[in-house]
Each structure stands twice: as structure tokens, then as C-alpha cells.
Design an enzyme around this catalytic site. Sequence first.
Site, PDB file in Angstrom:
ATOM      1  CE  LYS A  68      -4.207   1.878   0.551  1.00 35.85           C
ATOM      2  NZ  LYS A  68      -3.944   2.614  -0.563  1.00 35.85           N
ATOM      3  CE  LYS A  92       3.245   7.116   6.572  1.00 33.04           C
ATOM      4  NZ  LYS A  92       2.789   8.147   5.494  1.00 33.04           N
ATOM      5  CE  LYS A 104       4.657   7.690  -1.026  1.00 33.34           C
ATOM      6  NZ  LYS A 104       4.086   7.939   0.319  1.00 33.34           N
ATOM      7  CB  THR A 188      -2.959  13.393   5.203  1.00 32.81           C
ATOM      8  OG1 THR A 188      -3.387  12.071   4.451  1.00 32.81           O
ATOM      9  CG2 THR A 188      -1.771  13.301   5.696  1.00 32.81           C
ATOM     10  CG  ASN A 219      -3.107  17.386  -1.776  1.00 37.92           C
ATOM     11  OD1 ASN A 219      -3.719  18.248  -2.470  1.00 37.92           O
ATOM     12  ND2 ASN A 219      -2.491  16.355  -2.487  1.00 37.92           N
ATOM     13  CB  SER A 347      -6.008   4.446   2.388  1.00 40.98           C
ATOM     14  OG  SER A 347      -5.658   5.524   1.673  1.00 40.98           O
TER      15      SER A 347
END
Length: 414
Positions: A68, A92, A104, A188, A219, A347
Site C-alpha cells: 500500500k 506506518k 510507493k 492526513t 493537500n 485509505s
Amino acid sequence: MISDAWETALAQFDQVSKRIPLSEDIHQVLRNFDRMLTVSIPIRMDNGFLRVFTGFRVQHNAARGPYKGGIRYHPELTLNNLKALAMEMTWKCSLVGVPFGGAKGGIICNPKTLSKGELERLTRRYTYAIMPIIGTEKDIPAPDVNTNEQVMAWIMDTYSINNGYYTPGIVTGKPVNIGGSLGRTHATGLGIAYTIAHAVKYKKMNLKNLKVIIQGYGNVGSAVGKFLNEMGCRVVAVSSSKGGIYNPRGLSHTALIKYYKENGSFDRFPNAEGMTNESLLELPCDVLVPAAMSNQITEENADKIRARLIVEGANGPTTVEADQRLAKRKIPVIPDILANAGGVVVSYFEWVQDAQRYFWSEREVNEKLKNILDCTYEEVHSLSQEKKLSMRTAAMTIAVKRVAAAISVRGLYP
Ligand code: GLU
């Protein structure tokens, strides 16, 4: 000196593995990557010429669940950046207890110079190129630097068409009308605001009029600003990649957003002093939130930081040397894998809702998010108190141990 994001990530991991201590077998597995894919992405530009871009998807470890992590579009993107970020995703997800591994990806490009059509073609061809290694049970991308809901919608559509049916769970951070979760866009930022509220209690500081600096009002940073404004904090300085502004009496979130929309930067924002991104970090404040790129707080400026607390909004904004200097100066750092985990937590909620085709209210999403982040904070805080560790070392210790336990119980194939 360590200045590369990957070296920082590796040094942090090595330090923690020594302290745990991790067996040499598992240490070796986790220093390496399950898979790294480089793809070339030819697209037709608006001017009729063909241009070939380079993209990547890096998968670190999937012992605890599917890979992820976000997709970032950036002109200076490197494989080493992505390795650091993918490894960090493993920690994380493990720290906050969501059943995912770390990945990523991204494309070397400057999206600000591309038209919407070019961006769409680039995204779709990239999705097609990484299709063999992504999937709802394999690897689930999400937004990151310079990508957003629209980019996720294109990824979802491209994958669904090639897959033969509507597959919302292939990506998170999608628009709500195609299977996105309420609350994901600001998750976030909200998570960082919750973390600040939590940390401040321990530091005997008050949220009311708390002086906060946010480096990077994009963001993530702008959502932090919005929620902190609502909580009564005073955001005194913010920046974009073009530079920052400072007003010790506080900046209004609404005015900042309106100004940035109209002008494309904060340059000449009324009643505020202009400054560079570097000098912004050195202003006096209660809480500093680096929410831009990695390696912003380094051994060069760590001694000049005048914040009482640092809360990492970006991934990897503090180098190893800076961490040591800040520790000496007794400036606590709430690490990225804790502070900015709100995005991946929601998510996870999105992925669960997509699988069940059953959607939650925003209130439910936010409550569940707060609960996970508060419990994780407590866990990290008590380990750090008990063993006299920094919050980063405590968080990494918990995260790495969980991944190691999963690898160990699954064993080695063949
Ligand atoms: N890009 C975000 C992060 O770095 C979110 C990743 C995700 O939701 O998968 O945590």
C-alpha cells in the site's frame, strides 16, 4: 553526512534493528525490497510530439498484507526517494495496525507544466504499465505529492476497463461518487491535527492561540491549517514551493486559500512578511509542522529551530543528524509514521468499504480515525517513557517488531 532520503530511512531502520535486536535473517529481508519496477511511459503531447516519461512502483514488504502506498508526480523523483518512502509505508501501516505492507510509486514529471489531457494520458499509460503488479489484493495505490482524486479516478477507470469490471478497491483516495470514502481527502491533515492536539496535552501547552508554522500549504498542510484554525490555534506562517509568509498575529485559512487560488503563490499576501522556505523553519513558534518534502530539517538548520515541538506532516522531513541535534536540545519530534498516518488509515477504511460495497458516514470515519490515532499515540508515548526513547525510536520499534513477527511466523519459502 546523510542527506539522501534512502540513507536516512536505512540508517533509522538499522539503528532500530540493533536496539530491538532483530535477527540478522529478518534484518536482511527488511533491508531489501520485494520488487522494484521501472516503466517507460510514452505519451502523445498536445503539440503532436511523442515524449517518453519514466515511472516506478517500488514494493517493500507484504508480510502483513497487500502493498500500500501513494503515487507521486515530481520532476526530481528518484528510485532512492521511492525506496525510502516505500519502506516507511511498511512501518506506518504496521504501527497503526492496518493490514497492509509498504509500497510507493510515481512518475518523473512536472505536472504543473502538463495539460489536463497530457496528465490523463500519462496516468492511464502508467497504470497500464504497472497493472501486472497491482491489484485489490496485491498492491493498492493512493494519492501522494502532486496527485489527487482525479488522478485516482483515472487509475481506477483504466484498471477497471482492462480488468473487465468495476474495481473500486484498486485504488484509494478516489472521488466519493465512484467508491471513495467520505473524509479521505482531508484525512492526513485531520490526523495531524488530532496528533497535535494529543501531543500538546502532554507538553502542557494549550490549543487556544497555539502558535503553529506549516511548511507546505498543499493537500496535507492546508487541511492541517483548516482544522487547527477551527481548534483555535494561531497559524502564524505558511509556505508553498515558491516561498512563505509570516504574521505573528495569525493567518486565516480561508483568506490563504482564496489568495493562493487567485495568485498561484502567497507572494505579497496582505499584512504578512515574505520569506524563503528555509527561514520559515527558523521562526519562533510552539509547533512546527514540516508538511512539504523530505530532508528539510538537517544538521545545518537543526540548531536554529525555535519550535517547542515538531510534528512531521511530510514523509521523512528530518535527517538522522538533525534528529540527534533536536534531541540534545530537547525539542521533541512526533514522527511521520505516527503523525501523518491518518491518510493511510482512511485509505484502509475506503478499501474495506469498497470490498463490502457498504459505505460509512463521515462522522463514523472520523471517529474511527481518531480512535486509532489516539490509541497508537498512547502506545508509542508509553514505550518512549518506559524505555527513555525518542517518539521516533519508540514508534519504529513497535512497527518493525510487528513486521518481523509476521515474517517469522510465516517462515521462509521454499
Ligand atoms: N501517500 C500517503 C502516505 O504517504 C497515503 C498512502 C495511502 O493512503 O496508501 O501515507
